[in-house]
Scaffold this motif. Structure first.
Motif: not given
Lengths: 250, 429
Positions: A1-3, A61-66
């Motif tokens: 998942x990207x976002x 908010x996770x972006x590339x899992x971070x």
């Protein structure tokens, strides 16, 4: 998942705008976030970009899992988050090409890519400018200064083309555009769309979606998503208006 | 302070006027000017026009006066790298024919030292008439020491293709009094670039006057770049007198000086003329820069624009005092004035006072001033494109300065200024 946006609550000037928003976006997808004025569409865009006026009260908010919220706005940009501004800012005295080259090289430095000198960058810029049919005479001009509404929006998409983001959030990019400019901007975005990136269209009107066809449509009302569907949902909205969804949200 | 000033300059003046082979009218003018200076003495901060600029340090320093025999080669290599242009060179206030490039002038153009021009009626008719010696004590002192100057005269309908560079280089501690007199006859067109520079960080005084006369339909682009030593004192007055339908575009860049003061004045004497009096001051720790400007709309239908910007860093100080007077007969005047300041440090201070005095109802006037930090939305825009905070701040500051610097079209000077700004920001863009 990207976002992944999870149960997001966001406040500005003491007023809660987003109230428990959830959203999932993957690479290769085009999402439209639609909703009436004041529903929180632009707030979502600005929070993703890291605008300092918006305060996240709850959620993540996770972006590339971070954790995206742990990153400063410039770090997010270098990691591939891009927001096309609804009202692009004018920067007198700084030329478009100078600004874009700095931004490009900062990103290259971050990704371990090759930085370009002004001549090399100019070649790249000429190539990218074709995406939005922009004349090279705009390169020497100060960033957005004296640009028409349509030129400013094209300039935003040119920046997107140069920075090649993984997540591009277009905040009301269709507002204030005449039909020709809308076509040019949309075609530009379509050319930039790929399996590697995701595009989020934040818009009030269905009009833009005739040109950039979304895979998913989310209806935002009073700070949260109240309905989701495919591209046909946008047409339904156009027909019925937002009122019925507002009711559903309450 | 009167007594001090007198002792410092009395002897030098007597020596200078004694040796002089100048015509009687000029000797008389100089004597009057010196008498005026002696009577006035240097201004103090009790004087409204000098309220924020204390010249005690200038007044109390025993400057050497008069021509020095400085080594020309050093000057040539250091600062005279302007090629293919017309160059008028002054070193330590002394006109240097050997370093100037004024051969093969087109017909109808005179560029010559005062010494070679004192028989010219046009010089006699205008010298000290645009900026009168009693304008202030420094003007009086400059006029009293009128020996070295350049007279530039462009006759009717002549267009000078090359920029005329006037370079004032200082190499050592002394007081210099150079002057410029520019007369553009009807329909003439020229570009004048004045550069004040130095070959060392000496504590000298440049006290200079530039008088500009534009006859009907004449056009002049006038750039003035002040890059004095950071230990030096620079006091200068520029004034232009504009006749009917003439156009004057001035850009004043102030980078140097420990104490620097520039009066940029303008008077419209003919209808339909238009002028820009723009500027930039960029100062850092230990510098004080003061711009005073007075624009007089005395006749109908003239347009004046004024855009001054300032960038202050460290413990520095700037003063901007801009007056636009719209006199009672000046209907149809269009005047706008802006002064924006950027403070990069908490220790910097600016006193800005844009003033409009309007004695006519049929005018369009606007003015404003700001003092601040960089704007949040501009910062966020750059950050959102991946520029880190330092880079974003530097780019915005650079852009703030470039808006004025971009007016300077001479590539060598523009490049030097770009570099000066970047150096000041300790930035590479």
């Amino acid at each position: 998942m990207l976002l992944e946006v999870k149960d997001l609550y966001v406040e500005i000037d003491g007023q809660m705008i987003l109230k428990g928003l959830n959203l999932q976006i993957d690479r290769g997808e085009v999402h439209a976030i639609m909703g009436p004025n004041g529903s929180g569409k632009s707030t979502l865009a600005k929070v993703l970009a890291g605008h300092p006026s918006y305060e996240v009260k709850k959620g993540e908010i996770l972006y590339e899992g971070k954790d995206l919220l742990a990153l400063e706005p410039d770090e997010r940009a270098r990691e591939g988050v891009f927001m096309a501004f609804q009202y692009p800012v004018e920067i007198p005295g700084v030329s478009n090409s100078q600004f874009l080259r700095l931004a490009y090289n900062e990103k290259m430095k971050h990704c371990g890519g090759e930085e370009l000198d002004p001549l090399e960058f100019n070649d790249l810029l000429k190539e990218k400018a074709k995406t939005v049919e922009m004349d090279p005479s705009f390169f020497k001009r100060s960033v957005n200064e004296g640009f028409s509404g349509g030129e400013k929006k094209r300039n935003e998409i040119l920046q997107m083309a140069v920075l090649d983001p993984k997540l591009a959030v277009l905040d009301e990019t269709d507002s204030g555009l005449d039909i020709d400019a809308l076509r040019i901007v949309s075609e530009g975005v379509n050319k930039l769309k790929s399996d590697e990136n995701a595009i989020v269209l934040v818009t009030h009107y269905q009009r833009l979606l005739n040109y950039i066809v979304p895979d998913y449509v989310h209806v935002l009302a009073d700070g949260k998503i109240v309905k989701e569907g495919g591209k046909e949902l946008a047409l339904e909205l156009e027909e019925k208006g937002y009122d019925s969804f507002k009711a559903a949200g309450n | 302070m009167k007594a001090q000033a007198a002792t410092i300059f009395d002897e030098a003046f007597r020596e200078s006027i004694g040796d002089s082979a100048q015509p009687e009218w000029l000797v008389t003018l100089r004597r009057e000017a010196f008498a005026n200076f002696t009577q006035k003495g240097f201004p103090t901060t009790r004087d409204e026009e000098w309220k924020y600029t204390d010249v005690k340090a200038v007044a109390s320093k025993p400057f050497a006066v008069g021509g020095a025999n400085s080594e020309p080669s050093a000057v040539r290599s250091e600062r005279f790298a302007v090629t293919g242009e017309l160059i008028v060179a002054f070193v330590d206030g002394v006109f240097r024919r050997d370093l100037s490039v004024i051969d093969g002038l087109p017909d109808g153009v005179t560029i010559a030292s005062f010494a070679d021009s004192l028989d010219k009626e046009v010089l006699k008719a205008n010298l000290s008439k645009i900026v009168e010696y009693d304008f202030n004590a420094f003007t009086a002192l400059n006029t009293a020491f009128t020996e070295n100057g350049v007279f530039i005269h462009v006759t009717k309908n002549v267009r000078v293709d090359k920029e005329i560079h006037v370079i004032f280089a200082s190499t050592e501690e002394r007081a210099n009094f150079p002057r410029v007199l520019f007369v553009g006859d009807e329909g003439s067109e020229a570009e004048l670039v004045e550069v004040f520079t130095r070959t060392s960080e000496a504590r000298y005084l440049t006290n200079t006057v530039a008088e500009i006369v534009l006859e009907p339909n004449a056009r002049l682009k006038h750039s003035r770049v002040q890059r004095e030593s950071h230990k030096a004192f620079h006091i200068g007055v520029s004034k232009a007198r504009l006749s009917k339908d003439s156009v004057y575009d001035a850009t004043n860049i102030n980078l140097g000086g420990k104490i620097a003061r520039h009066d940029a004045n303008l008077e419209f004497t003919g209808e339909g003329a238009e002028a820009w009096v723009d500027g930039l001051y960029l100062v850092e720790d230990g510098q004080h820069t003061d711009t005073h400007s007075r624009i007089d709309h005395t006749v109908k239908n003239c347009v004046s624009h004024q855009n001054y910007k300032g960038i202050l860093d460290g413990k520095s100080r700037a003063v901007f005092n801009g007056k636009v007077f719209v006199h009672k007969d000046a209907s149809g005047t269009d005047a706008n004035q802006s002064n924006k300041n950027l403070l990069l440090s908490n220790d910097a201070r600016v006193d800005t006072k844009p003033q409009l005095e309007i004695y006519n109802d049929d005018v369009k006037c606007a003015h404003g001033a700001t003092v601040g930090q960089l704007e949040g939305e501009e910062m966020f825009y750059l950050l959102s494109r991946g520029l880190n905070e330092d880079l974003a701040r530097n780019l915005l500051t650079y852009g703030f300065a470039e808006e004025i610097i971009n007016k300077i079209t001479v590539p060598s000077i523009k490049k030097e200024l770009d570099e000066a700004v970047l150096n000041r920001l300790h930035a590479r863009l």
